[in-house]
Scaffold this active site. Structure first.
Site, PDB file in Angstrom:
ATOM      1  N   LYS A 209      13.076  13.025   0.112  1.00 28.04           N
ATOM      2  CA  LYS A 209      14.416  13.570   0.321  1.00 28.04           C
ATOM      3  C   LYS A 209      15.466  12.578  -0.195  1.00 28.04           C
ATOM      4  O   LYS A 209      16.362  12.939  -0.932  1.00 28.04           O
ATOM      5  CB  LYS A 209      14.603  13.851   1.808  1.00 28.04           C
ATOM      6  CG  LYS A 209      15.935  14.434   2.180  1.00 28.04           C
ATOM      7  CD  LYS A 209      15.950  14.801   3.659  1.00 28.04           C
ATOM      8  CE  LYS A 209      17.351  15.153   4.111  1.00 28.04           C
ATOM      9  NZ  LYS A 209      17.402  15.493   5.540  1.00 28.04           N
ATOM     10  N   GLU A 215       7.952   2.923   0.527  1.00 24.46           N
ATOM     11  CA  GLU A 215       6.545   3.216   0.242  1.00 24.46           C
ATOM     12  C   GLU A 215       6.415   4.209  -0.914  1.00 24.46           C
ATOM     13  O   GLU A 215       5.601   4.041  -1.824  1.00 24.46           O
ATOM     14  CB  GLU A 215       5.860   3.828   1.474  1.00 24.46           C
ATOM     15  CG  GLU A 215       5.758   2.907   2.666  1.00 24.46           C
ATOM     16  CD  GLU A 215       6.916   3.086   3.643  1.00 24.46           C
ATOM     17  OE1 GLU A 215       8.065   3.306   3.189  1.00 24.46           O
ATOM     18  OE2 GLU A 215       6.669   3.016   4.856  1.00 24.46           O
ATOM     19  N   GLY A 271      13.426  16.002   7.342  1.00 22.51           N
ATOM     20  CA  GLY A 271      12.131  15.714   6.707  1.00 22.51           C
ATOM     21  C   GLY A 271      10.977  16.455   7.360  1.00 22.51           C
ATOM     22  O   GLY A 271      10.166  17.111   6.700  1.00 22.51           O
ATOM     23  N   ARG A 272      10.896  16.363   8.700  1.00 20.79           N
ATOM     24  CA  ARG A 272       9.750  16.977   9.390  1.00 20.79           C
ATOM     25  C   ARG A 272       9.870  18.495   9.488  1.00 20.79           C
ATOM     26  O   ARG A 272       8.953  19.151   9.982  1.00 20.79           O
ATOM     27  CB  ARG A 272       9.579  16.343  10.772  1.00 20.79           C
ATOM     28  CG  ARG A 272      10.816  16.400  11.656  1.00 20.79           C
ATOM     29  CD  ARG A 272      10.688  15.446  12.837  1.00 20.79           C
ATOM     30  NE  ARG A 272      11.928  15.297  13.594  1.00 20.79           N
ATOM     31  CZ  ARG A 272      12.923  14.492  13.276  1.00 20.79           C
ATOM     32  NH1 ARG A 272      12.860  13.765  12.171  1.00 20.79           N
ATOM     33  NH2 ARG A 272      13.995  14.397  14.031  1.00 20.79           N
ATOM     34  N   GLU A 357       8.827  12.677  16.800  1.00 20.61           N
ATOM     35  CA  GLU A 357       9.996  12.159  16.098  1.00 20.61           C
ATOM     36  C   GLU A 357      11.236  12.949  16.519  1.00 20.61           C
ATOM     37  O   GLU A 357      12.341  12.417  16.534  1.00 20.61           O
ATOM     38  CB  GLU A 357       9.785  12.246  14.582  1.00 20.61           C
ATOM     39  CG  GLU A 357      10.761  11.389  13.793  1.00 20.61           C
ATOM     40  CD  GLU A 357      10.469  11.347  12.307  1.00 20.61           C
ATOM     41  OE1 GLU A 357       9.465  11.911  11.855  1.00 20.61           O
ATOM     42  OE2 GLU A 357      11.272  10.740  11.585  1.00 20.61           O
ATOM     43  N   HIS A 388     -17.253  16.542  22.134  1.00 21.47           N
ATOM     44  CA  HIS A 388     -18.320  15.538  22.217  1.00 21.47           C
ATOM     45  C   HIS A 388     -17.756  14.137  22.322  1.00 21.47           C
ATOM     46  O   HIS A 388     -18.474  13.166  22.109  1.00 21.47           O
ATOM     47  CB  HIS A 388     -19.245  15.684  21.001  1.00 21.47           C
ATOM     48  CG  HIS A 388     -19.915  17.022  20.983  1.00 21.47           C
ATOM     49  ND1 HIS A 388     -21.164  17.238  21.515  1.00 21.47           N
ATOM     50  CD2 HIS A 388     -19.456  18.235  20.573  1.00 21.47           C
ATOM     51  CE1 HIS A 388     -21.468  18.521  21.395  1.00 21.47           C
ATOM     52  NE2 HIS A 388     -20.440  19.149  20.830  1.00 21.47           N
ATOM     53  N   LYS A 508      12.563   1.173   8.343  1.00 22.53           N
ATOM     54  CA  LYS A 508      12.837   1.079   6.909  1.00 22.53           C
ATOM     55  C   LYS A 508      13.641  -0.179   6.607  1.00 22.53           C
ATOM     56  O   LYS A 508      13.420  -0.858   5.616  1.00 22.53           O
ATOM     57  CB  LYS A 508      13.588   2.332   6.421  1.00 22.53           C
ATOM     58  CG  LYS A 508      12.753   3.619   6.504  1.00 22.53           C
ATOM     59  CD  LYS A 508      13.445   4.817   5.856  1.00 22.53           C
ATOM     60  CE  LYS A 508      12.629   6.089   5.982  1.00 22.53           C
ATOM     61  NZ  LYS A 508      13.151   7.258   5.287  1.00 22.53           N
TER      62      LYS A 508
END
Ligand code: G6Q
Length: 547
Positions: A209, A215, A271-272, A357, A388, A508
């Site tokens: 965005k 990263e 973003g999410r 978030e 399990h 960040k």
């Protein structure tokens, strides 16, 4: 929110707290015994999603009080404000209008007086055109080879939603394209993702965005170097092998990607909440424009349901309120999300970001400390695998963990009796969690007395069961919108802003400072705490020994 409604919400919380004291020890066994039709009554179906919420520790009175809380917290007003495009993200002065991403052509959603729907569809049309060209071989790489591999580079919201959706819809995806995702700045992620790919047939989607995320930019630079190295170093190759998804045109251009190959979105998409924007380009490349539109249509149907259905029949409202009930009154700290579908294996990871978030906040909209626990921790694994391992704790541990079971009536990969076995397991787990096995029942089976306590299951462990017809693009869109709006409901009750993420922003900034200290040549002056200073020095020493 007017202070009057705040006081009303406090009163509603108080009424629920009083009610909780009365019913906290009531067992689901008794609730079911008292009302033989409970399992049919406490269900709701909308937009192809069927929710059985009868195995929750609620009575009709609980539900009445939860709806009263929603009204006192002005949930209706909050929903309307979001849909009207108001700046509900108050700390960033932005709208949160992801619902406009899935509005049909011709609908109207406005941000600051402008209808954004035509722009949404203009981007969708460009995406569709691009995807068709890549998929049918019309868009070729620099050397004329068709694109056979697509690597999405992005992180957080620019990764988790796209990966989840790609995995979830793999059944519908093109098997002619290899689609990979690189998010981690750990060089391993990129290296392993491209190890067996041919640069001449590989397209990179740089999804960011802001187009400034450390990263993603590092991985994008690595991708450009890898691509150019494999294509003879001709810079013109970038235009054929790189496209961008971003809101930041100048940064895309500065990176060297032609903005003609950029797909935009808007700062009113968090973003999410962006997987149905151009951030979903990898999904559309995989499943094609038709299925992508079905995904949008499924979400839109749930959007409309959320906006219009009375709270009593409103799926996201119900699920959101139940989460508040366990978090704030039973002290539950987590929610387990357990999809009984292998294609949904990344759904819990996606949901973790969406929920935690959004509602991992401790101040209200007006900056005051929140007086109650906010977002629980979401976690989970697909069934039956989880059975399990951690299900032991769900059945007999000391913690209350409300569970969301997600299952589908029709398998996408029918194999002998596997699907009946899968469904038998999900239904049996929800049943066992709710009803348990009493000491008397265990003894009656001839269990030695010393083992009875070990083999007793207390039950009264609540769960929701979402039983859908089939995992399709449309039902996935509905599921995503269901959880988005459930998260919104929770945020509205807690009066927090679910649309900012200052904790993520902090990370960040901090990493940038330390990076300079790690990479500088001379011994840098360090002004952190003694632990961080010592770790920096130790890392520098051990790195120089290995160099
Ligand atoms: C999402 C968050 C965060 C964000 C990433 C990537 O809601 O803000 O996860 O998506 O930090 O940001 P960019 O897309 O700007 O690279």
């Amino acid at each position: 929110m007017k202070s009057g409604t705040t006081r009303e919400a406090q009163r509603a919380f108080k009424a629920l707290a009083d009610h909780h004291r009365e019913i906290r020890d009531v067992h689901l066994r008794d609730l079911f015994a008292r009302d033989p039709r409970r399992g049919e009554r406490l269900t709701v179906e909308a937009a192809g999603l069927f929710l059985d919420y009868s195995k929750n520790r609620v009575t009709d009175e609980t539900l009445k009080l939860l709806f009263a809380l929603a009204r006192a917290a002005d949930l209706r007003g909050r929903i309307d404000a979001m849909f009207r495009g108001e700046a509900v993200n108050v700390t960033e002065g932005r709208s949160a209008l992801h619902v406009a991403l899935r509005a049909p052509r011709g609908a109207t959603f406005t941000v600051r007086g402008e209808n954004v729907v035509p722009a949404v569809h203009a981007v969708l049309d460009r995406m569709a055109d691009f995807c068709r060209r890549v998929r049918d071989g019309g868009w070729t790489g620099h050397t004329g080879r068709p694109i056979r591999s697509v690597v999405n580079i992005g992180i957080g919201g620019s990764d988790l939603g796209p990966v989840m959706t790609y995995e979830a819809l793999r059944h519908y995806g093109s098997r002619a394209l290899t689609i990979r995702f690189v998010s981690n700045v750990d060089g391993t992620d990129f290296t392993e993702a491209v190890r067996d790919l041919d640069p001449a047939g590989t397209l990179f989607i740089i999804s960011s965005k802001t187009f400034t995320t450390q990263e993603t930019m590092a991985n994008a630079r690595a991708a450009r170097a890898w691509s150019l190295a494999g294509l003879g170093g001709d810079e013109r190759a970038v235009a054929r092998h790189f496209v961008a998804v971003s809101t930041n045109g100048p940064a895309v251009a500065a990176f060297g990607i032609d903005t003609a190959n950029m797909f935009g979105f808007w700062n009113w998409v968090g973003g999410r909440y962006s997987l149905m924007s151009a951030i979903g380009l990898s999904t559309m490349l995989s499943v094609g424009p038709g299925h992508f539109h079905d995904l949008l249509a499924g979400a839109h149907e749930v959007d409309e349901h959320f906006r219009e259905a009375p709270f009593e029949r409103n799926l996201p409202v119900l699920m959101g309120l139940l989460t508040v009930w366990y978090t704030d009154f039973f002290g539950a700290e987590t929610v387990a999300v357990l999809p009984y579908d292998q294609y949904l294996r990344r759904f819990p990871a996606y949901l973790q970001q969406l929920a935690m978030e959004s509602n991992g906040k401790s101040v209200t909209l007006d900056g005051k400390p929140v007086r109650r626990a906010t977002s629980p921790i979401f976690w989970g694994e697909p069934g039956t695998n989880g059975q399990h391992s951690f299900f032991q704790l769900l059945h007999q541990g000391t913690r209350l963990v409300p569970c969301d079971f997600i299952a589908f009536a029709h398998p996408l990969c029918p194999l002998d009796h596997h699907h009946d076995m899968l469904l038998a397991n999900v239904l049996a787990q929800a049943e066992a969690l709710a009803f348990g096995r009493t000491a008397e029942e265990v003894s009656a089976e001839g269990t030695p007395a010393r083992l009875v306590p070990h083999r007793t299951f207390p039950g009264n462990r609540p769960s929701n069961t979402l039983l859908l017809d089939r995992l399709t693009p449309r039902s996935l869109g509905g599921l995503v919108a269901l959880y988005e709006h459930s998260v919104f409901t929770q945020g509205a009750i807690w009066r927090i802003n679910p649309f900012d993420q200052w904790g993520v922003e902090l990370g960040k900034v901090l990493a940038g400072r330390i990076l300079a200290e790690l990479s500088t040549d001379g011994e840098p002056p360090l002004a952190h705490d003694s632990s961080t200073n010592a770790l920096i020095r130790r890392y520098r020493r051990s790195r120089s020994r290995l160099d």
